[in-house]
Design an enzyme around this catalytic site. Structure first.
Site, PDB file in Angstrom:
ATOM      1  CG  ASP A   1      -2.112   0.902   1.083  1.00  0.00           C
ATOM      2  OD1 ASP A   1      -3.183   0.383   0.720  1.00  0.00           O
ATOM      3  OD2 ASP A   1      -1.989   2.117   1.311  1.00  0.00           O
TER       4      ASP A   1
ATOM      5  CE1 TYR B   1     -12.090   4.552  -9.758  1.00  0.00           C
ATOM      6  CE2 TYR B   1     -14.261   4.159 -10.706  1.00  0.00           C
ATOM      7  CZ  TYR B   1     -13.237   3.778  -9.859  1.00  0.00           C
ATOM      8  OH  TYR B   1     -13.343   2.617  -9.132  1.00  0.00           O
TER       9      TYR B   1
ATOM     10  CG  ASP C   1       2.928   5.504  -6.289  1.00  0.00           C
ATOM     11  OD1 ASP C   1       2.130   4.919  -7.054  1.00  0.00           O
ATOM     12  OD2 ASP C   1       2.948   6.744  -6.159  1.00  0.00           O
TER      13      ASP C   1
ATOM     14  CB  THR D   1     -13.164   0.971  -0.430  1.00  0.00           C
ATOM     15  OG1 THR D   1     -13.349   2.079  -1.341  1.00  0.00           O
ATOM     16  CG2 THR D   1     -13.825  -0.266  -1.017  1.00  0.00           C
TER      17      THR D   1
ATOM     18  CG  ASN E   1      -7.604  -3.824  -4.539  1.00  0.00           C
ATOM     19  OD1 ASN E   1      -8.750  -3.771  -4.981  1.00  0.00           O
ATOM     20  ND2 ASN E   1      -7.246  -3.252  -3.396  1.00  0.00           N
TER      21      ASN E   1
ATOM     22  CE  LYS F   1     -10.596   1.439 -10.981  1.00  0.00           C
ATOM     23  NZ  LYS F   1      -9.565   0.589 -10.346  1.00  0.00           N
TER      24      LYS F   1
END
Length: 267
Positions: free
Chosen positions: A38, A156, A63, A191, A90, A160
């Site tokens: 992370d 975004y 990163d 999340t 993820n 994706k």
């Protein structure tokens, strides 16, 4: 839980919270040796929780959109756990909610760097290690926003949709290698990325309304996405390759309402 990942080396990016943290715990409960990655120190918290429960986990702050960090991450998994069997790319960012007329070049570049270039780099460095070992599984987090408009901002959503294309091309280019590449497309889920929306809904007494537009009429829990990641990584999904699986309560089965900047047409 079945120990179907007993002795397997597993990397999860974005493992400090949400889907990533839940997936790390599930992989560890199934016997996996997990490298929690992370960009924040929360990676260490997830790893500590796993170890306290008797699992095997190490943490790495990195990163996911920086090539040197990704290369070092894969090398660390090999050094720590003797190889690499599963990689769950993820990590991602929302990039904010600016419209296509408001988002500037820097916002587009940063969103694509983390959300699309990150998974591409993960495949670039994980796949050769897996090929040498005879196979493996790579899972990337896409989104229902990549399937239809209305579930995210333009930058975004484009990032994706790019992930969905990426897993197809990667699966094809890795033909004959034994490495499978698939994606998960989560719907509404709480999340770290969506926390502000959920917090606002709680404060306004409207939490029950989140997710009501999908047929199950609720938001998902991170574990509900994590279990799909485990399935895609397992031998149970041995014939699944190059696919993007929507885990969205049925949201993408219809045409959601999109953001319209210049009024609506009456129908």
């Amino acid at each position: 839980m079945s120990k179907r990942f007993e002795g397997k080396s597993i990397i999860v990016t974005g493992g400090g919270s949400g889907i990533g943290a839940a997936s790390c715990r599930l992989f560890a409960e199934a016997g996996g040796k997990v490298l929690v990655c992370d960009r924040t120190e929360a990676a260490h918290d997830t790893a500590a929780t796993i170890r306290e429960a008797g699992g095997i986990a190490a943490a790495r702050v990195m990163d996911a959109g920086v090539e040197a960090d990704v290369q070092a991450m894969v090398a660390a998994a090999v050094d720590l756990h003797g190889g690499l069997d599963v990689l769950f790319a993820n990590a991602g960012i929302s990039g904010g909610r600016e419209s296509i007329l408001e988002a500037d070049e820097a916002l587009w570049a940063e969103t694509l760097r983390v959300n699309l270039i990150g998974p591409a780099l993960a495949i670039k460095y994980a796949a050769p290690v897996m090929v040498e070992a005879g196979g493996g599984a790579i899972i990337c987090t896409a989104s229902v926003a990549g399937i239809n408009s209305g579930a995210g901002s333009s930058h975004y959503s484009a990032s994706k949709a790019g992930v969905m294309s990426l897993v197809k091309t990667a699966a094809q280019q890795l033909t004959g290698s034994g490495v499978r590449v698939n994606a998960i497309c989560p719907g509404v889920i709480e999340t770290g990325m969506t926390k502000p929306v959920f917090d606002y809904a709680r404060e306004a007494g409207k939490l029950a309304k989140i997710g009501r537009i999908n047929p199950l009429q609720r938001a998902a829990q991170p574990e509900e996405i994590g279990t799909v990641a485990l399935f895609l990584a397992s031998d149970d999904a041995s014939y699944l390759n190059g696919q993007s699986i929507a885990v969205d309560g049925g949201l993408s089965s219809s045409h959601p309402v999109t953001r319209q900047l210049f009024g609506q047409v009456a129908v």
